[in-house]
Design a protein around this motif. Structure first.
Motif, PDB file in Angstrom:
ATOM      1  N   ALA A  33      19.545  55.233  14.776  1.00 17.52           N
ATOM      2  CA  ALA A  33      18.863  55.687  15.995  1.00 17.52           C
ATOM      3  C   ALA A  33      19.873  56.156  17.040  1.00 17.52           C
ATOM      4  N   MET A  34      20.934  55.390  17.234  1.00 15.90           N
ATOM      5  CA  MET A  34      21.940  55.761  18.230  1.00 15.90           C
ATOM      6  C   MET A  34      22.596  57.095  17.885  1.00 15.90           C
ATOM      7  N   LEU A  35      22.918  57.289  16.622  1.00 15.74           N
ATOM      8  CA  LEU A  35      23.525  58.560  16.217  1.00 15.74           C
ATOM      9  C   LEU A  35      22.550  59.722  16.386  1.00 15.74           C
ATOM     10  N   ALA A  36      21.284  59.505  16.070  1.00  9.21           N
ATOM     11  CA  ALA A  36      20.271  60.554  16.234  1.00  9.21           C
ATOM     12  C   ALA A  36      20.088  60.898  17.711  1.00  9.21           C
ATOM     13  N   LEU A  37      20.110  59.881  18.570  1.00 11.21           N
ATOM     14  CA  LEU A  37      19.930  60.117  20.005  1.00 11.21           C
ATOM     15  C   LEU A  37      21.092  60.890  20.607  1.00 11.21           C
ATOM     16  N   LEU A  38      22.289  60.715  20.054  1.00 11.01           N
ATOM     17  CA  LEU A  38      23.453  61.461  20.542  1.00 11.01           C
ATOM     18  C   LEU A  38      23.277  62.962  20.375  1.00 11.01           C
ATOM     19  N   GLU A  39      22.487  63.368  19.393  1.00 16.53           N
ATOM     20  CA  GLU A  39      22.282  64.787  19.111  1.00 16.53           C
ATOM     21  C   GLU A  39      21.150  65.408  19.927  1.00 16.53           C
ATOM     22  N   GLN A  40      20.461  64.609  20.725  1.00 13.00           N
ATOM     23  CA  GLN A  40      19.325  65.109  21.502  1.00 13.00           C
ATOM     24  C   GLN A  40      19.739  65.307  22.962  1.00 13.00           C
ATOM     25  N   PRO A  41      19.813  66.560  23.412  1.00 13.67           N
ATOM     26  CA  PRO A  41      20.254  66.837  24.775  1.00 13.67           C
ATOM     27  C   PRO A  41      19.386  66.188  25.865  1.00 13.67           C
ATOM     28  N   ASP A  42      18.107  65.961  25.583  1.00  8.87           N
ATOM     29  CA  ASP A  42      17.222  65.387  26.603  1.00  8.87           C
ATOM     30  C   ASP A  42      17.497  63.903  26.859  1.00  8.87           C
ATOM     31  N   THR A  43      18.372  63.280  26.060  1.00  6.88           N
ATOM     32  CA  THR A  43      18.697  61.871  26.288  1.00  6.88           C
ATOM     33  C   THR A  43      19.947  61.679  27.151  1.00  6.88           C
ATOM     34  N   ILE A  44      20.639  62.766  27.460  1.00  5.21           N
ATOM     35  CA  ILE A  44      21.860  62.657  28.276  1.00  5.21           C
ATOM     36  C   ILE A  44      21.514  62.128  29.654  1.00  5.21           C
ATOM     37  N   ARG A  45      22.267  61.111  30.088  1.00  8.89           N
ATOM     38  CA  ARG A  45      22.090  60.480  31.398  1.00  8.89           C
ATOM     39  C   ARG A  45      20.730  59.781  31.564  1.00  8.89           C
ATOM     40  N   HIS A  46      20.156  59.343  30.458  1.00  4.00           N
ATOM     41  CA  HIS A  46      18.899  58.598  30.493  1.00  4.00           C
ATOM     42  C   HIS A  46      19.042  57.317  29.689  1.00  4.00           C
ATOM     43  N   ALA A  47      18.311  56.311  30.112  1.00  3.14           N
ATOM     44  CA  ALA A  47      18.237  55.069  29.338  1.00  3.14           C
ATOM     45  C   ALA A  47      17.187  55.263  28.248  1.00  3.14           C
ATOM     46  N   VAL A  48      17.503  54.784  27.045  1.00  2.00           N
ATOM     47  CA  VAL A  48      16.570  54.917  25.934  1.00  2.00           C
ATOM     48  C   VAL A  48      16.395  53.546  25.294  1.00  2.00           C
ATOM     49  N   GLY A  49      15.145  53.103  25.191  1.00  3.12           N
ATOM     50  CA  GLY A  49      14.838  51.853  24.501  1.00  3.12           C
ATOM     51  C   GLY A  49      14.643  52.140  23.020  1.00  3.12           C
ATOM     52  N   VAL A  50      15.131  51.234  22.181  1.00  2.00           N
ATOM     53  CA  VAL A  50      14.999  51.385  20.729  1.00  2.00           C
ATOM     54  C   VAL A  50      14.507  50.065  20.141  1.00  2.00           C
ATOM     55  N   ALA A  51      13.518  50.129  19.262  1.00  2.00           N
ATOM     56  CA  ALA A  51      13.008  48.924  18.582  1.00  2.00           C
ATOM     57  C   ALA A  51      12.533  49.322  17.197  1.00  2.00           C
ATOM     58  N   GLY A  52      12.408  48.316  16.339  1.00  2.00           N
ATOM     59  CA  GLY A  52      11.955  48.550  14.969  1.00  2.00           C
ATOM     60  C   GLY A  52      10.468  48.615  14.854  1.00  2.00           C
TER      61      GLY A  52
END
Length: 52
Positions: A33-52
């Protein structure tokens, strides 16, 4: 809660919020999930919650 299980390929994300529901996720799924989020420009400078 982080678990030591194998990757399931399933995780949920939420922008600027905690993910509702069960908070268990495998370490492998969190890494994916963390690696996938790095590739998404809309996540820059935002907090992202991740859960299973």
């Amino acid at each position: 809660m982080l678990t030591n299980g194998s990757a399931t390929g399933r995780y949920r994300t939420a922008m600027e919020a905690s993910v509702r529901g069960r908070g268990r996720i495998t370490r492998e799924d969190l890494a994916v999930a963390m690696l996938a989020l790095l590739e998404q420009p809309d996540t820059i400078r935002h907090a992202v919650g991740v859960a299973g």
